[in-house]
Scaffold this motif. Structure first.
Motif, PDB file in Angstrom:
ATOM      1  N   PRO A 109       0.846  -1.200   0.000  1.00 22.41           N
ATOM      2  CA  PRO A 109       0.000   0.000   0.000  1.00 22.41           C
ATOM      3  C   PRO A 109       0.879   1.246   0.000  1.00 22.41           C
ATOM      4  CG  PRO A 109       0.120  -0.896   2.206  1.00 22.41           C
ATOM      5  CD  PRO A 109       0.876  -1.850   1.318  1.00 22.41           C
ATOM      6  N   SER A 110       1.485   1.527  -1.140  1.00 23.36           N
ATOM      7  CA  SER A 110       2.472   2.604  -1.238  1.00 23.36           C
ATOM      8  C   SER A 110       1.878   3.979  -0.944  1.00 23.36           C
ATOM      9  CB  SER A 110       3.115   2.600  -2.626  1.00 23.36           C
ATOM     10  OG  SER A 110       2.128   2.696  -3.640  1.00 23.36           O
ATOM     11  N   TRP A 111       0.563   4.108  -1.004  1.00 27.59           N
ATOM     12  CA  TRP A 111      -0.094   5.385  -0.718  1.00 27.59           C
ATOM     13  C   TRP A 111      -0.123   5.673   0.779  1.00 27.59           C
ATOM     14  CZ3 TRP A 111      -5.014   5.031   1.768  1.00 27.59           C
ATOM     15  CH2 TRP A 111      -5.476   3.712   1.903  1.00 27.59           C
ATOM     16  N   LEU A 112       0.195   4.664   1.590  1.00 29.91           N
ATOM     17  CA  LEU A 112       0.263   4.835   3.039  1.00 29.91           C
ATOM     18  C   LEU A 112       1.712   4.707   3.494  1.00 29.91           C
ATOM     19  CD1 LEU A 112      -2.665   2.671   4.481  1.00 29.91           C
ATOM     20  CD2 LEU A 112      -2.475   5.158   4.588  1.00 29.91           C
ATOM     21  N   SER A 113       2.106   5.486   4.492  1.00 32.93           N
ATOM     22  CA  SER A 113       3.431   5.312   5.073  1.00 32.93           C
ATOM     23  C   SER A 113       3.438   4.006   5.864  1.00 32.93           C
ATOM     24  CB  SER A 113       3.769   6.491   5.989  1.00 32.93           C
ATOM     25  OG  SER A 113       2.818   6.598   7.037  1.00 32.93           O
ATOM     26  N   PRO A 114       4.607   3.387   6.066  1.00 28.95           N
ATOM     27  CA  PRO A 114       4.672   2.103   6.770  1.00 28.95           C
ATOM     28  C   PRO A 114       3.993   2.108   8.138  1.00 28.95           C
ATOM     29  CG  PRO A 114       6.763   2.551   5.714  1.00 28.95           C
ATOM     30  CD  PRO A 114       5.933   3.799   5.555  1.00 28.95           C
ATOM     31  N   ASP A 115       4.100   3.218   8.872  1.00 33.60           N
ATOM     32  CA  ASP A 115       3.474   3.253  10.197  1.00 33.60           C
ATOM     33  C   ASP A 115       1.949   3.253  10.092  1.00 33.60           C
ATOM     34  OD1 ASP A 115       3.882   5.903   9.091  1.00 33.60           O
ATOM     35  OD2 ASP A 115       3.092   6.703  10.966  1.00 33.60           O
TER      36      ASP A 115
END
Length: 235
Positions: free
Chosen positions: A166-172
């Motif tokens: 989900p590249s649109w979300l940051s890992p955290d």
């Protein structure tokens, strides 16, 4: 580095205390039917459901799609517009006919000002309106084919392959998808007191995360936040 689908699936299983393809053992179906074995496919479904929910309620993805509008077509579904990255549009905020922005109007306003609108002669569109849950219509009905661009909100591409992320979300923030999936799966086995208690915790983490994202959006871009809120109310 973004968490991949495989990473997210492992995180969900870890929280449930289970191994691959056996989270929480055989979960009760809740309908009296046979117990349900929650597989990676089920986890993936809940991860994608969480991603769509975030995009619709707290983390809008602004995108644009193009489509060659066929002559004589009164309206189309947003799903046919091609947006970059494989995103699917779910709400239009602006429509351009061959590069010219059209004026938005409601369906009721169109019917009031142009009572015979559906039978009026085709021509070059001047207005666009929302129709159905995820469609757009043009008035007058186009008398020629033309490239149409729709600006609006999009849903993220579904996670399918193990290395999808989900590249649109940051890992955290991707942990919110894990909280959603884990809580949804845990709710299938509320007879387990430990799992029931954890389901409430995970659901709470997810809802607090959504509230935080929405507050952040409101502070950064009030108009965008309001547009999303109106879309949710109408949805």
């Amino acid at each position: 580095m973004a968490n991949t689908l495989a990473d997210l699936q492992r995180d969900v299983l870890s929280r449930l205390g289970e191994a691959a393809n056996s989270p929480a053992g055989n979960l009760e179906s809740g309908t009296g039917a046979a117990a349900v074995l929650v597989t990676s496919a089920t986890i993936t479904q809940y991860l994608n459901d969480g991603a769509s929910d975030l995009a619709r309620t707290a983390f809008p993805i602004v995108n644009a799609g193009t489509f060659s509008w066929p002559s004589g077509a009164q309206s189309v579904q947003l799903s046919i517009f091609t947006a970059p990255g494989g995103a699917a549009l779910w709400l239009a905020r602006g429509v351009a006919w061959g590069g010219t922005a059209l004026t938005h109007c409601s369906r009721s306003a169109l019917e009031n000002y142009y009572p015979t609108w559906a039978a009026d002669a085709p021509g070059t569109p001047l207005y666009w309106y929302d129709t159905g849950q995820d469609g757009v219509g043009l008035y007058p009905i186009p008398n020629a084919s033309q490239t149409v661009t729709v600006n609006g909100f999009a849903l993220p591409p579904a996670l399918v392959n193990a290395d999808d992320a989900p590249s649109w979300l940051s890992p955290d923030l991707s942990s919110l998808l894990v909280f959603h999936a884990a809580s949804m799966i845990a709710q299938k086995n509320l007879e387990d007191p430990s799992l029931a208690a954890r389901a409430e915790v995970w659901r709470g983490e997810y809802e607090r995360g959504k509230a935080s994202l929405l507050a952040r959006l409101t502070a950064a871009d009030p108009m965008l936040a309001r547009g999303l809120a109106v879309a949710v109310e109408q949805g």
